[in-house]
Design a protein around this motif. Structure first.
Motif, short mmCIF file in Angstrom:
data_model
loop_
_atom_site.label_atom_id
_atom_site.label_comp_id
_atom_site.label_asym_id
_atom_site.label_seq_id
_atom_site.Cartn_x
_atom_site.Cartn_y
_atom_site.Cartn_z
N ALA A 1 -40.48 -7.86 -35.92
CA ALA A 1 -39.14 -7.43 -35.49
C ALA A 1 -38.17 -8.60 -35.65
O ALA A 1 -38.48 -9.73 -35.28
CB ALA A 1 -39.18 -6.98 -34.03
N TYR A 2 -37.02 -8.30 -36.20
CA TYR A 2 -35.96 -9.28 -36.39
C TYR A 2 -34.77 -8.85 -35.55
O TYR A 2 -34.30 -7.72 -35.66
CB TYR A 2 -35.57 -9.36 -37.87
N LEU A 3 -34.32 -9.76 -34.70
CA LEU A 3 -33.21 -9.48 -33.80
C LEU A 3 -32.08 -10.47 -34.06
O LEU A 3 -32.35 -11.64 -34.33
CB LEU A 3 -33.64 -9.62 -32.34
N ASN A 4 -30.85 -10.01 -33.95
CA ASN A 4 -29.71 -10.91 -33.94
C ASN A 4 -29.31 -11.10 -32.48
O ASN A 4 -29.03 -10.14 -31.77
CB ASN A 4 -28.53 -10.34 -34.73
N VAL A 5 -29.30 -12.37 -32.06
CA VAL A 5 -28.93 -12.71 -30.69
C VAL A 5 -27.61 -13.48 -30.75
O VAL A 5 -27.51 -14.48 -31.46
CB VAL A 5 -30.03 -13.56 -30.01
N THR A 6 -26.62 -12.98 -30.02
CA THR A 6 -25.30 -13.61 -30.00
C THR A 6 -25.10 -14.27 -28.64
O THR A 6 -25.44 -13.70 -27.60
CB THR A 6 -24.19 -12.57 -30.25
N TYR A 7 -24.54 -15.48 -28.67
CA TYR A 7 -24.33 -16.28 -27.47
C TYR A 7 -22.83 -16.41 -27.16
O TYR A 7 -21.99 -16.17 -28.03
CB TYR A 7 -24.94 -17.67 -27.66
N GLU A 8 -22.53 -16.78 -25.94
CA GLU A 8 -21.15 -16.93 -25.46
C GLU A 8 -20.27 -17.75 -26.41
O GLU A 8 -19.11 -17.42 -26.62
CB GLU A 8 -21.13 -17.66 -24.11
N LYS A 9 -20.83 -18.80 -26.93
CA LYS A 9 -20.04 -19.68 -27.78
C LYS A 9 -19.96 -19.16 -29.21
O LYS A 9 -19.71 -19.89 -30.15
CB LYS A 9 -20.60 -21.10 -27.74
N ARG A 10 -20.21 -17.85 -29.36
CA ARG A 10 -20.10 -17.13 -30.62
C ARG A 10 -21.17 -17.45 -31.66
O ARG A 10 -21.10 -17.00 -32.78
CB ARG A 10 -18.72 -17.30 -31.25
N ALA A 11 -22.14 -18.24 -31.31
CA ALA A 11 -23.24 -18.52 -32.23
C ALA A 11 -24.16 -17.31 -32.26
O ALA A 11 -24.45 -16.71 -31.23
CB ALA A 11 -24.02 -19.75 -31.78
N THR A 12 -24.60 -16.93 -33.45
CA THR A 12 -25.56 -15.84 -33.59
C THR A 12 -26.76 -16.40 -34.34
O THR A 12 -26.60 -17.13 -35.32
CB THR A 12 -24.96 -14.66 -34.37
N GLU A 13 -27.94 -16.06 -33.86
CA GLU A 13 -29.15 -16.49 -34.56
C GLU A 13 -30.10 -15.32 -34.68
O GLU A 13 -30.06 -14.38 -33.89
CB GLU A 13 -29.82 -17.67 -33.86
N GLU A 14 -30.95 -15.41 -35.69
CA GLU A 14 -31.95 -14.37 -35.89
C GLU A 14 -33.24 -14.81 -35.19
O GLU A 14 -33.70 -15.94 -35.37
CB GLU A 14 -32.21 -14.15 -37.37
N ILE A 15 -33.79 -13.92 -34.40
CA ILE A 15 -35.04 -14.16 -33.68
C ILE A 15 -36.12 -13.29 -34.34
O ILE A 15 -35.88 -12.13 -34.66
CB ILE A 15 -34.91 -13.76 -32.19
#
Length: 126
Positions: free
Chosen positions: A98-112
């Protein structure tokens, strides 16, 4: 997000019930939300690889997850969104990536990337 494996014949795999066609996006989000919401012991409970480990090991895993989350929050802020991008079946449908996009408050998005395995009853983190 489609899984290509469809076991409609209900064949038995090593005596266990045949897995559903693939882990659902809702199930992936339910597991990952344990981590996001600070339920580190619950996240460890979702890990099949920890089933046979002593409680002290499981507590250490939960502590490490918490430490990682705190460090990540300091660097990127809180998680504001999680989206399942795709799920790919592996191991003849007994596993899934499973590949997830996680977005953080500081607008950074990473794939998990999370690996799941069907344990004969339900989908678990590998």
């Amino acid at each position: 997000m489609a899984c290509g494996h469809d076991n409609t014949k209900g064949e038995s795999v090593s005596g266990a019930a045949a897995p559903p066609s693939c882990v659902s996006p809702d199930s992936v989000l339910a597991v990952y939300s344990r981590y996001v919401n600070g339920d580190y012991a619950g996240y460890v409970d979702a890990m099949q690889s920890c089933d046979d480990k002593p409680e002290s090991y499981r507590q250490q895993m939960a502590t490490l997850l918490k430490q990682h989350a705190v460090e990540k929050q300091k660097a990127d802020g809180k998680v504001t969104a999680v989206e399942v991008v795709r799920i790919t079946p592996v191991n003849k449908g007994l596993g899934a990536e499973a590949y997830l996009n996680v977005t953080y408050e500081k607008r950074a998005t990473e794939e998990i990337f999370l690996q799941f395995v069907y344990d004969g009853e339900r989908w678990r983190l590998r």
